[in-house]
Scaffold this motif. Structure first.
Motif, PDB file in Angstrom:
ATOM      1  N   PHE A   1       5.527 -11.695 -81.451  1.00 33.90           N
ATOM      2  CA  PHE A   1       6.474 -12.163 -80.441  1.00 33.90           C
ATOM      3  C   PHE A   1       5.694 -12.741 -79.274  1.00 33.90           C
ATOM      4  O   PHE A   1       4.460 -12.704 -79.244  1.00 33.90           O
ATOM      5  CB  PHE A   1       7.376 -11.011 -79.971  1.00 33.90           C
ATOM      6  N   ILE A   2       6.424 -13.245 -78.288  1.00 30.14           N
ATOM      7  CA  ILE A   2       5.783 -13.827 -77.120  1.00 30.14           C
ATOM      8  C   ILE A   2       6.680 -13.553 -75.924  1.00 30.14           C
ATOM      9  O   ILE A   2       7.911 -13.538 -76.049  1.00 30.14           O
ATOM     10  CB  ILE A   2       5.557 -15.342 -77.334  1.00 30.14           C
ATOM     11  N   ASP A   3       6.067 -13.286 -74.769  1.00 27.17           N
ATOM     12  CA  ASP A   3       6.902 -13.042 -73.590  1.00 27.17           C
ATOM     13  C   ASP A   3       7.107 -14.341 -72.820  1.00 27.17           C
ATOM     14  O   ASP A   3       6.605 -15.401 -73.204  1.00 27.17           O
ATOM     15  CB  ASP A   3       6.330 -11.914 -72.729  1.00 27.17           C
ATOM     16  N   ALA A   4       7.849 -14.257 -71.724  1.00 30.38           N
ATOM     17  CA  ALA A   4       8.224 -15.462 -70.990  1.00 30.38           C
ATOM     18  C   ALA A   4       7.040 -16.127 -70.305  1.00 30.38           C
ATOM     19  O   ALA A   4       7.146 -17.272 -69.862  1.00 30.38           O
ATOM     20  CB  ALA A   4       9.308 -15.132 -69.960  1.00 30.38           C
ATOM     21  N   LEU A   5       5.909 -15.418 -70.202  1.00 32.66           N
ATOM     22  CA  LEU A   5       4.708 -15.992 -69.619  1.00 32.66           C
ATOM     23  C   LEU A   5       3.734 -16.477 -70.694  1.00 32.66           C
ATOM     24  O   LEU A   5       2.614 -16.859 -70.383  1.00 32.66           O
ATOM     25  CB  LEU A   5       4.020 -14.973 -68.709  1.00 32.66           C
ATOM     26  N   GLY A   6       4.155 -16.423 -71.943  1.00 34.15           N
ATOM     27  CA  GLY A   6       3.335 -16.951 -73.021  1.00 34.15           C
ATOM     28  C   GLY A   6       2.325 -15.989 -73.590  1.00 34.15           C
ATOM     29  O   GLY A   6       1.465 -16.395 -74.386  1.00 34.15           O
ATOM     30  N   TYR A   7       2.419 -14.706 -73.244  1.00 37.97           N
ATOM     31  CA  TYR A   7       1.490 -13.723 -73.813  1.00 37.97           C
ATOM     32  C   TYR A   7       1.996 -13.263 -75.181  1.00 37.97           C
ATOM     33  O   TYR A   7       3.132 -12.794 -75.294  1.00 37.97           O
ATOM     34  CB  TYR A   7       1.363 -12.502 -72.899  1.00 37.97           C
ATOM     35  N   PRO A   8       1.175 -13.353 -76.205  1.00 34.43           N
ATOM     36  CA  PRO A   8       1.592 -12.889 -77.534  1.00 34.43           C
ATOM     37  C   PRO A   8       1.382 -11.388 -77.696  1.00 34.43           C
ATOM     38  O   PRO A   8       0.474 -10.799 -77.104  1.00 34.43           O
ATOM     39  CB  PRO A   8       0.669 -13.666 -78.476  1.00 34.43           C
ATOM     40  N   PHE A   9       2.222 -10.776 -78.506  1.00 35.55           N
ATOM     41  CA  PHE A   9       2.064  -9.373 -78.883  1.00 35.55           C
ATOM     42  C   PHE A   9       2.779  -9.172 -80.197  1.00 35.55           C
ATOM     43  O   PHE A   9       3.393 -10.094 -80.735  1.00 35.55           O
ATOM     44  CB  PHE A   9       2.619  -8.432 -77.795  1.00 35.55           C
ATOM     45  N   CYS A  10       2.683  -7.972 -80.760  1.00 32.25           N
ATOM     46  CA  CYS A  10       3.218  -7.715 -82.097  1.00 32.25           C
ATOM     47  C   CYS A  10       3.957  -6.386 -82.139  1.00 32.25           C
ATOM     48  O   CYS A  10       3.685  -5.475 -81.350  1.00 32.25           O
ATOM     49  CB  CYS A  10       2.092  -7.641 -83.138  1.00 32.25           C
ATOM     50  N   ARG A  11       4.838  -6.267 -83.094  1.00 28.56           N
ATOM     51  CA  ARG A  11       5.318  -4.942 -83.453  1.00 28.56           C
ATOM     52  C   ARG A  11       4.128  -4.204 -84.062  1.00 28.56           C
ATOM     53  O   ARG A  11       3.576  -4.620 -85.077  1.00 28.56           O
ATOM     54  CB  ARG A  11       6.459  -5.026 -84.479  1.00 28.56           C
ATOM     55  N   GLY A  12       3.744  -3.119 -83.435  1.00 30.97           N
ATOM     56  CA  GLY A  12       2.589  -2.374 -83.924  1.00 30.97           C
ATOM     57  C   GLY A  12       1.309  -2.632 -83.169  1.00 30.97           C
ATOM     58  O   GLY A  12       0.317  -1.924 -83.368  1.00 30.97           O
ATOM     59  N   ARG A  13       1.288  -3.630 -82.261  1.00 29.40           N
ATOM     60  CA  ARG A  13       0.087  -3.895 -81.465  1.00 29.40           C
ATOM     61  C   ARG A  13       0.455  -4.622 -80.180  1.00 29.40           C
ATOM     62  O   ARG A  13       0.970  -5.725 -80.207  1.00 29.40           O
ATOM     63  CB  ARG A  13      -0.904  -4.727 -82.272  1.00 29.40           C
TER      64      ARG A  13
END
Length: 334
Positions: A133-145
């Motif tokens: 996924f990605i937040d509104a500031l463009g930082y990526p992250f994941c389910r599980g990380r």
């Protein structure tokens, strides 16, 4: 639908020796290719002698992840591409869930499996985990990380869901969608090019999916280790590029906030004595600004559609609120 497994390789003979056997054992449904970025370590000789059934696609120079795949895939005509890092071990039946999902919905452009760590097989892997996924500031992250916090897999993400991006460590994508989107952006060279591709595919109206019914194990750091300043440079620069190119919102306030946050990240490296990473962030911004006009042109060429943000700021949730697990995040749809 026919399917191609395409393994990108650059001086990865040792990794091919270790992980290619699992690919060949468990990929009877597919034609297996190795796209080689002008290796000089005997990779090509090894493939010719040990695995003559593998089709080798030779690139004349090291074109990186983005350019290497773009060049090689010009010569691959199967309906489905499964792009696979050379440090991934696959499991029995790993391809069938991809084919089932693609057949179920023509709007699905890309899919990733559950990606776990080879070193710690009970844990998710950093690169993709259970869907990105990605937040509104463009930082990526994941389910599980989330950032460097990695969860143990206890089945908590055993659902097939739509995600924002699929990991390039193991990415199944329709050929027609890949080509419609003009493939990877070669200016990225490596790192976050799959996020950019998925963002563009979503802006074109396609869907990105995660399936837990396919599982692979990733070593990580096969080409660039997490300690590499060049990796820091690529991640920071390419993240900014994706925001400017793809954000449906006005990108300039976002980029201003990212400038401040990236400055904080640089200072954190400085206080830790990681001077090369401090300078890598500085150089990433210089590189980004020198490409600004070209990125604006690319932005104008891309169609825009509504985006879904899981959270407004993953930085706020992780470092201020202390939410280190995806399941604890407040779901906010925009």
């Amino acid at each position: 639908m026919n399917i191609a497994v395409v393994v990108l390789n650059w001086n990865g003979k040792a990794l091919l020796e270790k992980y290619l056997p699992s690919v060949l054992t468990h990929s009877a449904l597919a034609k297996v290719y190795v796209a080689d970025n002008a290796s000089t370590d005997g990779s090509l000789e090894f493939l010719s002698q040990q695995y003559p059934e593998v089709v080798v696609l030779k690139n004349m120079t090291n074109l990186g992840f983005a350019g290497g795949y773009n060049e090689a895939l010009n010569n691959v005509e199967e309906d489905i591409y499964v792009l696979l890092n050379n440090d991934v071990e696959v499991t029995k039946g790993w391809l069938s869930p991809f084919l089932r999902l693609f057949a179920s919905n023509t709007s699905i452009a890309a899919i990733q499996p559950k990606i776990k760590s080879i070193q710690q097989p009970k844990n998710f892997d950093y690169a993709g985990a259970a869907g990105g996924f990605i937040d509104a500031l463009g930082y990526p992250f994941c389910r599980g990380r989330i950032f460097d916090s990695i969860e143990e897999d206890t089945g908590q993400y055993d659902t097939e869901i739509e995600v924002f991006w699929a990991s390039g460590a193991c990415l199944a994508v329709r050929k027609e969608c890949f080509r419609l989107a003009d493939g990877f952006d070669e200016s990225y060279f490596a790192h976050q090019e799959e996020i950019d591709l998925c963002w563009r595919l979503k802006n074109l109206g396609f869907t990105i999916m995660y399936t837990y019914k396919s599982e692979v194990f990733h070593q990580g750091g096969g080409t660039l280790s997490n300690s590499s300043p060049h990796k820091t440079f690529l991640n920071f620069r390419n993240s900014l590029s994706s925001i400017l190119k793809n954000s449906e919102r006005n990108p300039y306030p976002i980029l201003f906030v990212r400038l401040l946050l990236d400055g904080i990240a640089a200072l954190r490296f400085l206080t830790q004595g990681k001077f090369s990473h401090f300078f890598a962030i500085f150089k990433s911004h210089i590189s980004f600004y020198t490409k600004f006009i070209d990125l604006i042109h690319k932005r104008h060429q891309l169609q825009k559609k509504k985006q879904i943000f899981v959270v407004k700021s993953i930085v706020w949730h992780s470092f201020v609120l202390g939410n280190k697990k995806y399941s604890r995040l407040k779901m906010i749809n925009k």
